[in-house]
Design a protein around this motif. Structure first.
Motif, PDB file in Angstrom:
ATOM      1  N   GLY A 140      64.891  36.415  51.305  1.00  0.00           N
ATOM      2  CA  GLY A 140      65.348  34.780  50.484  1.00  0.00           C
ATOM      3  C   GLY A 140      64.642  33.860  51.415  1.00  0.00           C
ATOM      4  O   GLY A 140      64.019  32.724  50.886  1.00  0.00           O
ATOM      5  N   LEU A 141      64.633  33.978  52.627  1.00  0.00           N
ATOM      6  CA  LEU A 141      64.233  32.957  53.588  1.00  0.00           C
ATOM      7  C   LEU A 141      62.658  33.049  53.474  1.00  0.00           C
ATOM      8  O   LEU A 141      61.845  31.889  53.359  1.00  0.00           O
ATOM      9  CB  LEU A 141      64.628  33.093  54.988  1.00  0.00           C
ATOM     10  N   VAL A 142      61.973  34.031  53.236  1.00  0.00           N
ATOM     11  CA  VAL A 142      60.529  34.201  53.099  1.00  0.00           C
ATOM     12  C   VAL A 142      60.155  33.453  51.915  1.00  0.00           C
ATOM     13  O   VAL A 142      59.174  32.574  51.974  1.00  0.00           O
ATOM     14  CB  VAL A 142      60.149  35.621  53.080  1.00  0.00           C
ATOM     15  N   ALA A 143      60.674  33.737  50.789  1.00  0.00           N
ATOM     16  CA  ALA A 143      60.257  33.199  49.608  1.00  0.00           C
ATOM     17  C   ALA A 143      60.551  31.734  49.363  1.00  0.00           C
ATOM     18  O   ALA A 143      59.856  31.039  48.742  1.00  0.00           O
ATOM     19  CB  ALA A 143      61.123  34.116  48.141  1.00  0.00           C
ATOM     20  N   ILE A 144      61.625  31.057  50.073  1.00  0.00           N
ATOM     21  CA  ILE A 144      61.853  29.710  49.824  1.00  0.00           C
ATOM     22  C   ILE A 144      60.935  28.872  50.610  1.00  0.00           C
ATOM     23  O   ILE A 144      60.856  27.829  50.425  1.00  0.00           O
ATOM     24  CB  ILE A 144      63.438  29.567  49.823  1.00  0.00           C
ATOM     25  N   THR A 145      60.327  29.426  51.906  1.00  0.00           N
ATOM     26  CA  THR A 145      59.604  28.936  52.607  1.00  0.00           C
ATOM     27  C   THR A 145      58.574  27.735  52.208  1.00  0.00           C
ATOM     28  O   THR A 145      58.379  26.655  52.492  1.00  0.00           O
ATOM     29  CB  THR A 145      59.134  29.592  53.843  1.00  0.00           C
ATOM     30  N   PRO A 146      57.665  28.444  51.372  1.00  0.00           N
ATOM     31  CA  PRO A 146      56.683  27.468  50.911  1.00  0.00           C
ATOM     32  C   PRO A 146      57.050  26.356  49.746  1.00  0.00           C
ATOM     33  O   PRO A 146      56.627  25.486  49.521  1.00  0.00           O
ATOM     34  CB  PRO A 146      55.622  28.517  50.204  1.00  0.00           C
ATOM     35  N   ALA A 147      58.224  26.787  49.183  1.00  0.00           N
ATOM     36  CA  ALA A 147      58.538  26.121  47.945  1.00  0.00           C
ATOM     37  C   ALA A 147      59.952  25.184  48.117  1.00  0.00           C
ATOM     38  O   ALA A 147      60.344  24.486  47.142  1.00  0.00           O
ATOM     39  CB  ALA A 147      58.973  27.247  46.859  1.00  0.00           C
ATOM     40  N   CYS A 148      60.330  25.123  49.576  1.00  0.00           N
ATOM     41  CA  CYS A 148      61.655  24.481  49.438  1.00  0.00           C
ATOM     42  C   CYS A 148      61.418  22.849  49.388  1.00  0.00           C
ATOM     43  O   CYS A 148      62.696  22.351  49.226  1.00  0.00           O
ATOM     44  CB  CYS A 148      62.223  24.625  50.781  1.00  0.00           C
ATOM     45  N   SER A 149      60.700  22.268  49.418  1.00  0.00           N
ATOM     46  CA  SER A 149      60.393  21.087  49.271  1.00  0.00           C
ATOM     47  C   SER A 149      59.994  20.532  47.777  1.00  0.00           C
ATOM     48  O   SER A 149      59.628  19.351  47.324  1.00  0.00           O
ATOM     49  CB  SER A 149      59.402  20.266  49.910  1.00  0.00           C
ATOM     50  N   ALA A 150      59.375  21.811  47.063  1.00  0.00           N
ATOM     51  CA  ALA A 150      58.963  21.539  45.734  1.00  0.00           C
ATOM     52  C   ALA A 150      59.845  21.897  44.595  1.00  0.00           C
ATOM     53  O   ALA A 150      59.403  21.591  43.243  1.00  0.00           O
ATOM     54  CB  ALA A 150      57.598  22.598  45.540  1.00  0.00           C
ATOM     55  N   VAL A 151      61.226  22.494  44.666  1.00  0.00           N
ATOM     56  CA  VAL A 151      61.923  22.918  43.561  1.00  0.00           C
ATOM     57  C   VAL A 151      63.061  22.487  43.809  1.00  0.00           C
ATOM     58  O   VAL A 151      63.643  21.874  44.704  1.00  0.00           O
ATOM     59  CB  VAL A 151      61.931  24.408  43.623  1.00  0.00           C
ATOM     60  N   SER A 152      63.833  22.267  42.511  1.00  0.00           N
ATOM     61  CA  SER A 152      65.400  22.005  42.646  1.00  0.00           C
ATOM     62  C   SER A 152      66.138  22.839  43.222  1.00  0.00           C
ATOM     63  O   SER A 152      65.721  23.941  43.220  1.00  0.00           O
ATOM     64  CB  SER A 152      65.669  21.630  41.110  1.00  0.00           C
ATOM     65  N   PRO A 153      67.622  22.540  43.519  1.00  0.00           N
ATOM     66  CA  PRO A 153      68.487  23.707  43.874  1.00  0.00           C
ATOM     67  C   PRO A 153      68.617  24.884  43.013  1.00  0.00           C
ATOM     68  O   PRO A 153      68.698  26.144  43.226  1.00  0.00           O
ATOM     69  CB  PRO A 153      69.923  23.015  44.125  1.00  0.00           C
ATOM     70  N   ILE A 154      68.364  24.589  41.611  1.00  0.00           N
ATOM     71  CA  ILE A 154      68.548  25.783  40.698  1.00  0.00           C
ATOM     72  C   ILE A 154      67.373  26.338  40.652  1.00  0.00           C
ATOM     73  O   ILE A 154      67.151  27.758  40.564  1.00  0.00           O
ATOM     74  CB  ILE A 154      68.755  25.044  39.171  1.00  0.00           C
ATOM     75  N   GLY A 155      66.144  25.817  40.971  1.00  0.00           N
ATOM     76  CA  GLY A 155      64.888  26.545  40.992  1.00  0.00           C
ATOM     77  C   GLY A 155      65.071  27.468  42.169  1.00  0.00           C
ATOM     78  O   GLY A 155      64.338  28.495  42.257  1.00  0.00           O
ATOM     79  N   ALA A 156      65.629  26.801  43.458  1.00  0.00           N
ATOM     80  CA  ALA A 156      65.831  27.841  44.684  1.00  0.00           C
ATOM     81  C   ALA A 156      66.604  29.104  44.265  1.00  0.00           C
ATOM     82  O   ALA A 156      66.215  30.049  44.867  1.00  0.00           O
ATOM     83  CB  ALA A 156      66.363  26.833  45.548  1.00  0.00           C
ATOM     84  N   ILE A 157      67.361  28.774  43.577  1.00  0.00           N
ATOM     85  CA  ILE A 157      68.536  30.034  43.244  1.00  0.00           C
ATOM     86  C   ILE A 157      67.582  30.933  42.373  1.00  0.00           C
ATOM     87  O   ILE A 157      67.741  32.369  42.798  1.00  0.00           O
ATOM     88  CB  ILE A 157      69.499  29.620  42.212  1.00  0.00           C
ATOM     89  N   VAL A 158      66.649  30.581  41.487  1.00  0.00           N
ATOM     90  CA  VAL A 158      65.742  31.509  40.694  1.00  0.00           C
ATOM     91  C   VAL A 158      64.846  32.161  41.681  1.00  0.00           C
ATOM     92  O   VAL A 158      64.501  33.388  41.653  1.00  0.00           O
ATOM     93  CB  VAL A 158      65.241  30.828  39.708  1.00  0.00           C
TER      94      VAL A 158
END
Length: 459
Positions: A285-303
């Motif tokens: 999860g940490l790896v996957a959210i690393t590039p996207a953490c500023s680009a998605v909503s919290p719901i997008g982060a859950i997905v």
């Protein structure tokens, strides 16, 4: 440019974040160390600590200049002489909101852990001396240039005159990678695959049990990685601001969702969730959210996290089907997780997110079309191919010249003793102590350990 007042809060946050990311490398050492067999734990941890020592020095000498010097070739490489030895960077820049040296330190720890991540793919069988040589070469011709591509942004003054030219992925391609899905995770993950191919399979792979020897260390390491990752991601905002806050929350929730996704996959596939699965899901999860953490909503982060947990849990089994021995699942977690997180931005980029507002773009699911999606795919593919080819070449040359693979006898006896003349656990003394305790003898002992029968008789 208009002079800026030094922001002490942001400076403190950058330095704190750098310290958090530095802690991730010892955390990785614990995580990897617990996953190998007892006879390999020290070597596994030494590979992380060795990278920490070597890359710190190289970063100061020329690594920072390679990555963040003014571009000298179509967005491919920074000027290696501009900041050699960090010259000229100790004085305060009146046009910066934070000291340049704070940024130097923050980026240094990214370089360190990227190199250390690779080591998990070749656990149990790589010569430590050759690993150190590989680390220096790989950082110099793979990581430093790729960091320039991804993290070095072009700067302009108040009159829109370019004062600094950065890398091609960040500027010409305009792919979004907030904290290193490409430069760190795809880069390290595919390098691990290349080295696993060069070094070959461990003796007894798929025949002998190669279970983690200490899951307590694995869980502790995963916890330290999760803790440090808030500096990794939120620190990349380079300020104590709204972006850092959004990133912090997205990092938390994506990681939690990934752990759940991995555990659910294990439950349905194997009948029971495991502690190793929980720890691996956290890292995925940490790896996957690393590039996207500023680009998605919290719901997008859950997905992103939930899909990463399921996807990486399934991907770690690919090595058995494809026949490469990725010892600690660097490919299945970092390469696959990094690819998913980077590509997912093209679908889930929210127009209300910090990156969405900055780039004035939206992802496919928000009506933005496929424009950002192809940019993300090109950036990911470029780093993947570049890193794989060069790592394969470096590894092959080292194997054919000085030797990279440990000899079979030393590997079977234990790499800790063969490479470091040490063992992680003094089991001989432990056995002796237990034997003495079970014997029930309370007789006094001389300094040499033998029972002093004269004293026993006197007593």
């Amino acid at each position: 440019m208009t002079p800026l007042e030094l922001d002490s809060g942001s400076t403190a946050w950058i330095l704190t974040s750098a310290s958090l990311v530095l802690l991730m490398t010892p955390g990785l050492a614990l995580f990897y160390g617990g996953m190998v067999r007892a006879k390999s734990v020290l070597n596994m941890m030494m590979m992380s600590f060795g990278a920490l020592a070597l890359i710190s020095v190289l970063w100061v000498l020329y690594g920072y200049s390679f990555a963040f010097g003014n571009d000298i070739g179509g967005g491919l490489l920074g000027d290696p002489t501009e900041f050699f030895g960090l010259r000229g960077l100790m004085t305060e820049d009146p046009e910066a909101a934070y000291p340049t040296m704070a940024f130097v330190g923050f980026q240094a720890v990214f370089a360190i852990i990227t190199v250390a991540l690779i080591s998990g793919a070749i656990a149990d069988r790589a010569k430590f001396s050759t690993w150190m040589i590989f680390s220096g070469i790989w950082a110099s011709i793979v990581y430093f240039p790729v960091a320039h591509w991804v993290f070095d942004f072009t700067l302009t003054d108040d009159a829109d005159v370019v004062t600094h030219t950065g890398g091609w992925i960040a500027n010409q391609l305009s792919a979004i990678d907030f904290a290193g899905g490409t430069a760190v995770h795809i880069n390290a993950g595919v390098a691990g695959l290349a080295l696993a191919i060069v070094l070959g399979k461990r003796v007894g792979w798929r025949r002998d049990p190669m279970r983690p020897h200490n899951l307590t260390l694995v869980m502790l390491g995963a916890g330290l990685l999760w803790f440090g990752w808030f500096g990794f991601n939120a620190g990349s905002a380079l300020g104590a601001n709204n972006t850092a806050a959004v990133v912090w929350v997205n990092t938390l929730v994506a990681t939690a969702a990934a752990a759940i996704g991995w555990l659910l996959t294990e439950k349905f596939r194997d009948g029971h969730p495991t502690s190793l699965g929980a720890a691996s899901g956290v890292v995925a999860g940490l790896v996957a959210i690393t590039p996207a953490c500023s680009a998605v909503s919290p719901i997008g982060a859950i997905v992103i996290g939930l899909v990463a947990g399921v996807l990486c849990a399934l991907a770690v089994g690919l090595k058995y089907k494809l026949g490469y021995d990725d010892s600690l699942d660097v490919v299945g977690v970092h390469l696959v997780g990094g690819l998913w997180g980077t590509i997912a931005i093209g679908f889930l980029l929210s127009p209300d997110s910090p990156a969405g507002l900055s780039y004035e773009k939206s992802g496919l699911f928000y009506g933005g079309g496929a424009d950002q999606l192809w940019r993300q795919a090109v950036g990911a593919l470029a780093v993947l191919v570049y890193s794989f080819v060069l790592t394969l070449l470096i590894g092959f040359v080292l194997q054919k010249t000085i030797g990279f693979r440990l000899d079979e006898e030393s590997e079977m006896a234990g790499i800790d003793n063969a490479e470091h003349a040490e063992t992680g656990y003094d089991l001989g003394n432990l056995t002796s102590s237990l034997r003495g305790a079970l014997s029930g003898s309370t007789a006094p002992r001389r300094a040499d350990g033998d029972i002093n029968h004269d004293e026993e008789a006197t007593a």
